[in-house]
Scaffold this active site. Structure first.
Site, PDB file in Angstrom:
ATOM      1  N   LYS A  40       1.187  -0.788  -0.150  1.00 50.65           N
ATOM      2  CA  LYS A  40       0.152   0.050   0.124  1.00 50.65           C
ATOM      3  C   LYS A  40       1.147   1.634  -0.072  1.00 50.65           C
ATOM      4  CE  LYS A  40      -0.836  -0.061   5.134  1.00 50.65           C
ATOM      5  NZ  LYS A  40      -1.688  -0.685   5.635  1.00 50.65           N
ATOM      6  N   ARG A  89     -10.198  -5.093  15.820  1.00 56.26           N
ATOM      7  CA  ARG A  89     -10.460  -4.037  16.270  1.00 56.26           C
ATOM      8  C   ARG A  89     -12.309  -4.099  15.801  1.00 56.26           C
ATOM      9  NH1 ARG A  89      -7.313   0.072  12.199  1.00 56.26           N
ATOM     10  NH2 ARG A  89      -7.386  -1.750  11.350  1.00 56.26           N
ATOM     11  N   SER A 127      -5.222   4.387  10.568  1.00 57.75           N
ATOM     12  CA  SER A 127      -4.276   5.474  10.058  1.00 57.75           C
ATOM     13  C   SER A 127      -4.801   5.795   8.957  1.00 57.75           C
ATOM     14  CB  SER A 127      -2.422   4.464   9.676  1.00 57.75           C
ATOM     15  OG  SER A 127      -2.018   3.400  11.017  1.00 57.75           O
TER      16      SER A 127
END
Ligand code: ADP
Length: 174
Positions: A40, A89, A127
């Site tokens: 990425k 998460r 992020s």
């Protein structure tokens, strides 16, 4: 027992810090691995991510921050760690983390993955969200450690973004 906590940290958020804090109480030693070349695209260089992550975790005496390249299981072996720590998460993380854990175990059955559930206040923090909000000039001071604010603002300004509220009380030195 020594564990590694590998991630891109582009940049480190309070969610990452929370996982590192908790893992540091579970394991004798934690080696935080800053992965240098993910596929990425990134905002910060590997060196910058390492430096900022190191500063943000300096309060933890049993935590060391290292840059790594190549396979995470190889990094774990090099560090003589048998455990990879990851954070989970929302439900959406599960499938990816499950895939990653099984892949890593296929690559090296001597290295296992331990997932810690995200704390409620950070369960939607990533992020990418930090970068999006910061680029649009939003206040991210409750999302990242304080040492991230100036480097993030500098980088965003260079890309033509608006620092806006990011550094309300912090002077930009670069
Ligand atoms: P990568 O893209 O290399 O997986 P990230 O920096 O996005 O790196 O995340 C690394 C690890 O930290 C993942 O296991 C991720 O689920 C976890 N993580 C990221 N943000 C949080 C958060 N807010 N709370 C808990 N864990 C998190």
């Amino acid at each position: 027992m020594r564990a590694i906590y590998p991630a891109t940290f582009d940049p480190i958020t309070l969610g990452h810090v929370d996982i590192a804090n908790r893992a540091a109480t579970i394991f004798d030693e934690l080696v935080v691995g800053v992965y240098d070349r993910p596929l990425k695209s990134l905002l910060f260089t590997a060196q910058e991510r390492w430096q900022v992550t190191r500063e943000a975790l300096a309060h933890l005496p049993n935590v060391r921050v290292e840059l790594y390249t190549g396979l995470t299981v190889t990094f774990a072996r090099e560090q003589q760690a048998a455990v990879i720590v990851r954070g989970l998460r929302a439900l959406s993380d599960f499938e990816w983390e499950f895939q990653l854990a099984l892949t890593n175990r296929n690559l090296d059955s001597g290295v296992d993955t331990v997932c810690l559930m995200a704390s409620q206040e950070y369960s939607f923090l990533s992020s990418s969200v930090v970068k999006e909000v910061a680029f649009a000039g939003g206040d991210i001071s409750d999302m990242v450690p304080p040492n991230v604010l100036v480097p993030l603002c500098v980088r965003i300004s260079k890309l033509g973004g608006d620092c806006g509220d990011i550094v309300k009380n912090v002077s930009v030195r670069e």
